[in-house]
Design a protein around this motif. Structure first.
Motif, short mmCIF file in Angstrom:
data_model
loop_
_atom_site.label_atom_id
_atom_site.label_comp_id
_atom_site.label_asym_id
_atom_site.label_seq_id
_atom_site.Cartn_x
_atom_site.Cartn_y
_atom_site.Cartn_z
N GLY A 38 0.81 -1.22 0.00
CA GLY A 38 0.00 0.00 0.00
C GLY A 38 0.83 1.26 0.00
N LEU A 39 1.94 1.24 0.72
CA LEU A 39 2.78 2.44 0.82
C LEU A 39 3.64 2.67 -0.42
CD1 LEU A 39 3.99 2.19 4.54
CD2 LEU A 39 2.34 3.82 3.60
N PHE A 40 4.08 1.58 -1.05
CA PHE A 40 5.04 1.73 -2.15
C PHE A 40 4.48 1.33 -3.51
CE2 PHE A 40 7.53 1.09 1.74
CZ PHE A 40 8.29 2.24 1.72
N GLY A 41 3.20 0.95 -3.56
CA GLY A 41 2.59 0.66 -4.85
C GLY A 41 3.02 -0.66 -5.46
N THR A 42 3.62 -1.53 -4.67
CA THR A 42 4.02 -2.85 -5.15
C THR A 42 2.83 -3.81 -5.05
OG1 THR A 42 4.85 -3.38 -2.94
CG2 THR A 42 6.43 -2.54 -4.55
N HIS A 43 3.03 -5.04 -5.52
CA HIS A 43 1.98 -6.04 -5.41
C HIS A 43 2.62 -7.38 -5.05
CE1 HIS A 43 -2.01 -7.72 -5.96
NE2 HIS A 43 -1.46 -8.72 -6.64
N ARG A 44 2.23 -7.91 -3.89
CA ARG A 44 2.81 -9.15 -3.37
C ARG A 44 4.34 -9.06 -3.35
NH1 ARG A 44 -0.86 -12.90 -2.11
NH2 ARG A 44 -2.93 -12.71 -3.03
N ILE A 45 4.80 -8.11 -2.54
CA ILE A 45 6.22 -7.79 -2.47
C ILE A 45 7.07 -8.97 -2.01
CG2 ILE A 45 6.04 -6.91 -0.10
CD1 ILE A 45 8.29 -5.46 -2.84
N PHE A 46 6.46 -9.91 -1.25
CA PHE A 46 7.22 -11.04 -0.73
C PHE A 46 7.20 -12.25 -1.66
CE2 PHE A 46 6.16 -9.28 3.71
CZ PHE A 46 7.28 -8.48 3.69
N ALA A 47 6.70 -12.06 -2.88
CA ALA A 47 6.60 -13.18 -3.82
C ALA A 47 7.96 -13.77 -4.14
CB ALA A 47 5.90 -12.73 -5.10
N PHE A 48 9.04 -12.98 -3.93
CA PHE A 48 10.38 -13.47 -4.25
C PHE A 48 10.77 -14.69 -3.40
CE2 PHE A 48 11.04 -10.56 -0.75
CZ PHE A 48 11.98 -11.21 0.04
N MET A 49 10.03 -14.94 -2.31
CA MET A 49 10.35 -16.08 -1.45
C MET A 49 9.94 -17.41 -2.06
SD MET A 49 9.64 -14.69 2.43
CE MET A 49 7.96 -14.16 2.17
#
Length: 440
Positions: free
Chosen positions: A91-102
């Motif tokens: 929400g703060l940075f406009g990303t989507h599923r930021i932890f998907a890299f895991m």
């Protein structure tokens, strides 16, 4: 305009967290209205209590059906909201599923969250039915009429809505991933929501994006509303169970505390070597009032107890006085204490931080003497409480006030104390005759 959503999210988050912080500040102020009491002894035992009872829910499972379901709701709701961290960052940075890299671990987490969400929904529906359809005795009591009953149902509806939004958010996200929509990276495992996603078939991609964003916003706003509703709800125990179990009394349940000033006076009377003309006990150990007639006379742990009460009614359902038709309900004692404390809090807020006497008190206006004297002091309520609350300690302090400040003990108790004073025994005969039973 590119960052308008992020700015709006930051504002909503700041308002939600800020209002919660103000409520926490007020809560701490109200608890500190209580008298000082030292609960810093034996930290090892206190940490063990907190870990086993608050975190481990060890006392909940004494009643297996409700206990196991409560654990499902508790664990599921807490773990699922770990995803809040990702939502906040997105929400703060406009990303989507930021932890998907895991990768695989992320898929395991999302899959686990979904299974837990379903278990939470099942448990909540059962809880709702127990209260509103089966109407179990401890939930049908007059203690819970009005706001307490509606509060319990509001919380259940909150949980149903939040879990449903979580699954719908994931279902629409999964549909968009399958459709190859931009910004929706392929990530996560959706063992439950992939069965829900077909409801979006036949809709165009833009509509599903709008729905996904709607579910996402409603989920985060719902959580912030729920967070701030806690202060006004019995579910404040979600936060307070931990300090409450840590600061609980570690003494044996049958041990009652004694006033230091009275103890010193009795010891002086019992000491054959004491000087009867010695100076009186120092005034620094003589309280301004013996016992408690209002919430400010109770200690801060007792006020913490009042805010921590879950209103589950286990205490009342196990109370022998209540079971035999007496007016006493330990749950009501805690609810009345909290209600009076909230009334005092509003008085302080209205009068700019100063309490103005309102000609009310916890005794008589909230709790009657009939309730207090019905207690057998058996500690069943303390034993049953899943978060180590002690209604008995409040009852005993209020009884102490009645006896020591108002000389308002029941006639039978006054007769017993007179006999002890005159005969050295609670019975109405001379202490020289106490052993006559041997010859019978």
């Amino acid at each position: 305009m590119e960052y308008l959503d992020n700015i709006f999210f930051a504002v909503i988050l700041a308002i939600g967290v800020g209002y919660f912080a103000l409520n926490v500040k007020k809560l701490m102020r109200n608890i500190k209205l209580g008298q000082a009491v030292n609960r810093s002894d034996n930290p090892k035992a206190r940490w063990n209590n907190m870990l086993m009872i608050a975190l481990g829910q060890s006392k909940m499972v004494k009643r297996p059906v409700s206990g196991i379901m409560h654990i499902l709701v508790y664990v599921g709701f807490v773990i699922i909201n770990i995803e809040m961290l990702e939502i906040v960052i997105d929400g703060l940075f406009g990303t989507h599923r930021i932890f998907a890299f895991m990768g695989g671990f992320y898929s395991f987490l999302i899959g686990s969250f979904e299974v837990l969400a379903v278990l939470v929904l099942v448990a909540v529906v059962v809880f709702w039915a127990r209260r509103n359809v089966l109407k179990l005795g401890r939930f049908a009591s007059t203690d819970l009429e009005g706001k307490p009953k509606s509060d319990a149902n509001i919380i259940l509806y909150f949980e149903i809505v939040l879990m449903s939004l979580f699954l719908l958010m994931n279902a629409s996200d999964f549909w968009l991933q399958q459709a190859g929509a931009s910004h929706y990276v392929s990530a996560g495992s959706f063992p439950v929501s992939h069965f829900i996603s077909p409801i979006f078939n036949g809709l165009n991609e833009g509509t599903v994006v709008l729905l996904e964003r709607t579910f996402w916003w409603m989920h985060i706003v719902g959580i912030l509303i729920f967070l701030n509703y806690l202060y006004y709800s019995k579910h404040l125990h979600i936060l307070l169970a931990f300090p409450n179990t840590y600061y609980a009394d570690l003494n044996a349940k049958g041990k009652l505390d004694n006033l230091e000033s009275v103890t010193r006076e009795v010891q002086l009377m019992m000491d054959p070597n004491a000087d009867p003309f010695a100076a009186p006990v120092s005034t620094d150990v003589v309280p301004a009032k013996f016992g408690a007639s209002d919430v400010m006379d109770l200690n801060w742990v007792q006020l913490l107890n009042a805010y921590t009460c879950t209103e589950c009614g286990r205490c009342t359902s196990s109370c022998p006085a209540n079971q035999t038709g007496k007016k006493l309900s330990p749950r009501k004692i805690m609810m009345d204490t909290r209600d009076r404390l909230e009334e005092v809090s509003r008085n302080i807020d209205t009068n700019k931080g100063v309490f103005v006497p309102d000609n009310k008190s916890l005794l008589n206006d909230y709790i009657t003497t009939e309730e207090l004297w019905a207690c057998t002091s058996c500690n069943a309520c303390v034993e049953e409480c899943p978060v180590n609350i002690s209604p008995l300690s409040i009852i005993m302090d209020m009884r102490r006030y009645l006896v020591m400040e108002q000389s308002a003990a029941p006639q039978s108790l006054n007769a017993m104390m007179t006999n002890i004073e005159n005969n050295g025994a609670p019975w109405q005969y001379n202490q020289m005759d106490r052993l006559n039973w041997k010859s019978e």
